[in-house]
Write an enzyme that holds these catalytic residues in place. Structure first.
Site, mmCIF file in Angstrom:
data_model
loop_
_atom_site.group_PDB
_atom_site.id
_atom_site.type_symbol
_atom_site.label_atom_id
_atom_site.label_comp_id
_atom_site.label_asym_id
_atom_site.label_seq_id
_atom_site.Cartn_x
_atom_site.Cartn_y
_atom_site.Cartn_z
ATOM 1 N N ASP A 159 0.845 -1.203 0.000
ATOM 2 C CA ASP A 159 0.000 0.000 0.000
ATOM 3 C C ASP A 159 0.882 1.256 0.000
ATOM 4 O O ASP A 159 0.599 2.230 -0.696
ATOM 5 C CB ASP A 159 -0.905 0.004 1.241
ATOM 6 C CG ASP A 159 -1.648 -1.312 1.397
ATOM 7 O OD1 ASP A 159 -2.727 -1.459 0.824
ATOM 8 O OD2 ASP A 159 -1.110 -2.211 2.082
ATOM 9 N N HIS A 187 -4.418 -3.660 5.873
ATOM 10 C CA HIS A 187 -4.186 -3.885 4.439
ATOM 11 C C HIS A 187 -5.527 -4.281 3.822
ATOM 12 O O HIS A 187 -5.848 -5.457 3.671
ATOM 13 C CB HIS A 187 -3.136 -4.983 4.239
ATOM 14 C CG HIS A 187 -2.978 -5.380 2.795
ATOM 15 N ND1 HIS A 187 -2.586 -4.499 1.812
ATOM 16 C CD2 HIS A 187 -3.193 -6.560 2.165
ATOM 17 C CE1 HIS A 187 -2.553 -5.127 0.660
ATOM 18 N NE2 HIS A 187 -2.924 -6.377 0.836
HETATM 19 P P1 NAD Z 1 -0.813 -18.799 -4.707
HETATM 20 O O1 NAD Z 1 -2.107 -19.524 -4.647
HETATM 21 O O2 NAD Z 1 -0.154 -18.607 -6.035
HETATM 22 O O3 NAD Z 1 0.229 -19.524 -3.767
HETATM 23 C C1 NAD Z 1 -0.062 -19.846 -2.453
HETATM 24 C C2 NAD Z 1 0.831 -21.006 -2.082
HETATM 25 O O4 NAD Z 1 0.640 -21.236 -0.695
HETATM 26 C C3 NAD Z 1 0.478 -22.297 -2.817
HETATM 27 O O5 NAD Z 1 1.658 -22.892 -3.312
HETATM 28 C C4 NAD Z 1 -0.172 -23.140 -1.728
HETATM 29 O O6 NAD Z 1 0.028 -24.540 -1.918
HETATM 30 C C5 NAD Z 1 0.565 -22.630 -0.495
HETATM 31 N N1 NAD Z 1 -0.110 -22.902 0.764
HETATM 32 C C6 NAD Z 1 -1.430 -22.912 1.038
HETATM 33 N N2 NAD Z 1 -1.637 -23.262 2.308
HETATM 34 C C7 NAD Z 1 -0.423 -23.450 2.868
HETATM 35 C C8 NAD Z 1 0.026 -23.826 4.156
HETATM 36 N N3 NAD Z 1 -0.834 -24.106 5.135
HETATM 37 N N4 NAD Z 1 1.343 -23.929 4.370
HETATM 38 C C9 NAD Z 1 2.226 -23.683 3.378
HETATM 39 N N5 NAD Z 1 1.865 -23.338 2.133
HETATM 40 C C10 NAD Z 1 0.559 -23.227 1.883
HETATM 41 O O7 NAD Z 1 -1.032 -17.396 -3.967
HETATM 42 P P2 NAD Z 1 -0.121 -16.095 -4.032
HETATM 43 O O8 NAD Z 1 -0.571 -15.260 -5.174
HETATM 44 O O9 NAD Z 1 1.308 -16.463 -3.926
HETATM 45 O O10 NAD Z 1 -0.627 -15.335 -2.723
HETATM 46 C C11 NAD Z 1 -0.374 -15.839 -1.436
HETATM 47 C C12 NAD Z 1 -1.101 -15.005 -0.383
HETATM 48 O O11 NAD Z 1 -0.574 -13.673 -0.364
HETATM 49 C C13 NAD Z 1 -2.605 -14.840 -0.626
HETATM 50 O O12 NAD Z 1 -3.291 -14.946 0.601
HETATM 51 C C14 NAD Z 1 -2.714 -13.423 -1.184
HETATM 52 O O13 NAD Z 1 -4.002 -12.875 -0.972
HETATM 53 C C15 NAD Z 1 -1.660 -12.740 -0.350
HETATM 54 N N6 NAD Z 1 -1.187 -11.433 -0.824
HETATM 55 C C16 NAD Z 1 -0.940 -10.482 0.111
HETATM 56 C C17 NAD Z 1 -0.469 -9.242 -0.264
HETATM 57 C C18 NAD Z 1 -0.210 -8.175 0.770
HETATM 58 O O14 NAD Z 1 0.079 -7.017 0.385
HETATM 59 N N7 NAD Z 1 -0.271 -8.445 2.057
HETATM 60 C C19 NAD Z 1 -0.242 -8.971 -1.611
HETATM 61 C C20 NAD Z 1 -0.495 -9.969 -2.552
HETATM 62 C C21 NAD Z 1 -0.965 -11.210 -2.143
HETATM 63 C C1 LMR Z 2 -3.063 -6.874 -3.006
HETATM 64 O O1 LMR Z 2 -3.275 -5.858 -2.355
HETATM 65 O O2 LMR Z 2 -2.728 -6.847 -4.199
HETATM 66 C C2 LMR Z 2 -3.175 -8.213 -2.322
HETATM 67 O O3 LMR Z 2 -3.601 -8.071 -1.006
HETATM 68 C C3 LMR Z 2 -3.988 -9.190 -3.079
HETATM 69 C C4 LMR Z 2 -5.454 -8.853 -3.027
HETATM 70 O O4 LMR Z 2 -6.244 -9.740 -2.703
HETATM 71 O O5 LMR Z 2 -5.811 -7.714 -3.325
#
Ligand code: NAD
Ligand code: LMR
Length: 325
Positions: A159, A187
């Site tokens: 953000d 967030h």
């Molecule tokens: P993705 O689905 O591509 O990958 C997630 C991975 O986590 C997968 O490989 C899955 O098998 C694994 N996983 C699921 N449960 C698990 C567990 N208990 N232990 C270990 N591994 C596990 O998703 P992504 O795009 O890499 O996103 C991951 C997370 O990050 C999501 O929750 C997404 O919303 C979040 N995210 C947060 C932000 C932020 O700014 N905070 C930004 C983008 C994404």
């Molecule tokens: C983001 O801000 O891009 C991540 O938290 C993914 C989402 O779900 O928006």
């Protein structure tokens, strides 16, 4: 040569993992003179994919990559970990809010918090990326009673970076010229990106923009809903920019900000009237591996309203996970 730092990364087979691991191994997170050992966690069904990522890591021949393991057991992944990036969790899809993920993801962080508690280095620096990041970080912190709560943080840096880019574009300046920008709260779309104190090349950014309607009607909704806009456009949630923000967050926490303000989601110490323990985005500076909240900022009526709104959402999320704690 420095001793290697053990970095645990969960969700190693996921899309953020794929943008993150190569940059950690190349030294962008902890420094170009700091070897790392990667301890990669993912679900049993993702182990083959993790092995593939490890083959690619090997094929980069990174001089700083001193070792790596893959596992589906958090107790193994977090063993002696000094940095832990908790990424693994389900991402949202179109039409969902991040808090809709609490039911699917919350329980992951009780298990991982406990494993960190039992096995990680006592000074482990934990960053929760998996959504909803603030409340998941809160769950992990509460599940690790033997670790210092200060060591648990949530990612607000995406953000923060999004806000910087929007402000640079609006004012025709370089992001690197903008200082003292911050983001309060969760967030989520309720976050409050606050540029009242920001300067660009030493001048007030607010005075330069001089458009409160743009702040309220364009800037805040653009930053707040950026994640959803990316999901709409890509069909997948942000990954490279999320990995970049994670690198920035840990880099600055470990190596310091040289007085620069950055935003971290941290357990409140009561500053600015935010109740103690709430995992809330604050402006911080980092030095010697510690963050300190920037104090003394004036909170006007609009800001207080926005800070309370995002606080209320966090309190509601916390009430929703009480059964996990
Ligand atoms: P993705 O689905 O591509 O990958 C997630 C991975 O986590 C997968 O490989 C899955 O098998 C694994 N996983 C699921 N449960 C698990 C567990 N208990 N232990 C270990 N591994 C596990 O998703 P992504 O795009 O890499 O996103 C991951 C997370 O990050 C999501 O929750 C997404 O919303 C979040 N995210 C947060 C932000 C932020 O700014 N905070 C930004 C983008 C994404
Ligand atoms: C983001 O801000 O891009 C991540 O938290 C993914 C989402 O779900 O928006």
């Amino acid at each position: 040569m420095k001793a290697p730092v053990r970095v645990a990364v969960t969700g190693a087979a996921g899309q953020i993992g794929y943008s993150l691991l190569f940059r950690i191994a190349s030294g962008e997170m902890l420094g170009k003179d700091q070897p790392v050992i990667l301890q990669l966690l993912d679900l049993p069904q993702a182990q083959t994919a993790v092995k593939g990522v490890m083959m690619e890591l090997e094929d980069c021949a990174f001089p700083l990559l001193a070792g790596m393991i893959a596992t589906d057991d958090p107790n193994v992944a977090f063993k002696d970990a000094q940095v832990a990036l908790l990424v693994g969790a389900r991402p949202r899809s179109k039409g969902m809010e991040r808090k809709d993920l609490l039911e699917a993801n919350g329980a992951i962080f009780t298990v991982q918090g406990k494993a960190l508690n039992d096995h990680a280095d006592r000074n482990v620096k934990v960053l929760v990326v998996g959504n909803p990041a603030n409340t998941n970080a809160y769950i992990a912190m509460k599940s690790a009673p033997d670790l210092d709560p200060k060591n648990f943080t949530a990612m607000l840096r995406l953000d923060h970076n999004r806000a910087l880019s929007q402000l640079a574009a609006k004012t025709g300046t370089a992001v690197s010229d903008i200082e003292h920008m911050l983001v309060w709260g969760n967030h989520s779309p309720t976050m409050y990106a606050d540029y009242r104190f920001a300067t660009v090349n030493g001048e007030s950014l607010k005075a330069k923009i001089n458009d409160e309607a743009w702040n309220r009607d364009v800037f805040l909704p653009t930053v707040g809903k950026r994640g959803a806009a990316i999901i709409e456009a890509r069909g997948l949630s942000s990954a490279a920019s999320a990995a970049n923000a994670a690198i920035d967050h840990i880099h600055d926490w470990v190596l310091g900000t040289n007085g620069k303000w950055v935003t971290m989601g941290i357990p409140s110490d009561g500053s600015y009237g935010i109740p103690e323990g709430v995992m809330y985005g604050f402006p911080v500076v980092c030095e010697n591996g510690e963050y300190t909240i920037v104090q003394g900022l004036e909170i006007d009526e609009f800001s207080r309203e926005r800070m309370n709104l995002t606080l209320a959402e966090l309190e509601e999320e916390r009430a929703g996970v009480a059964h996990l704690l």
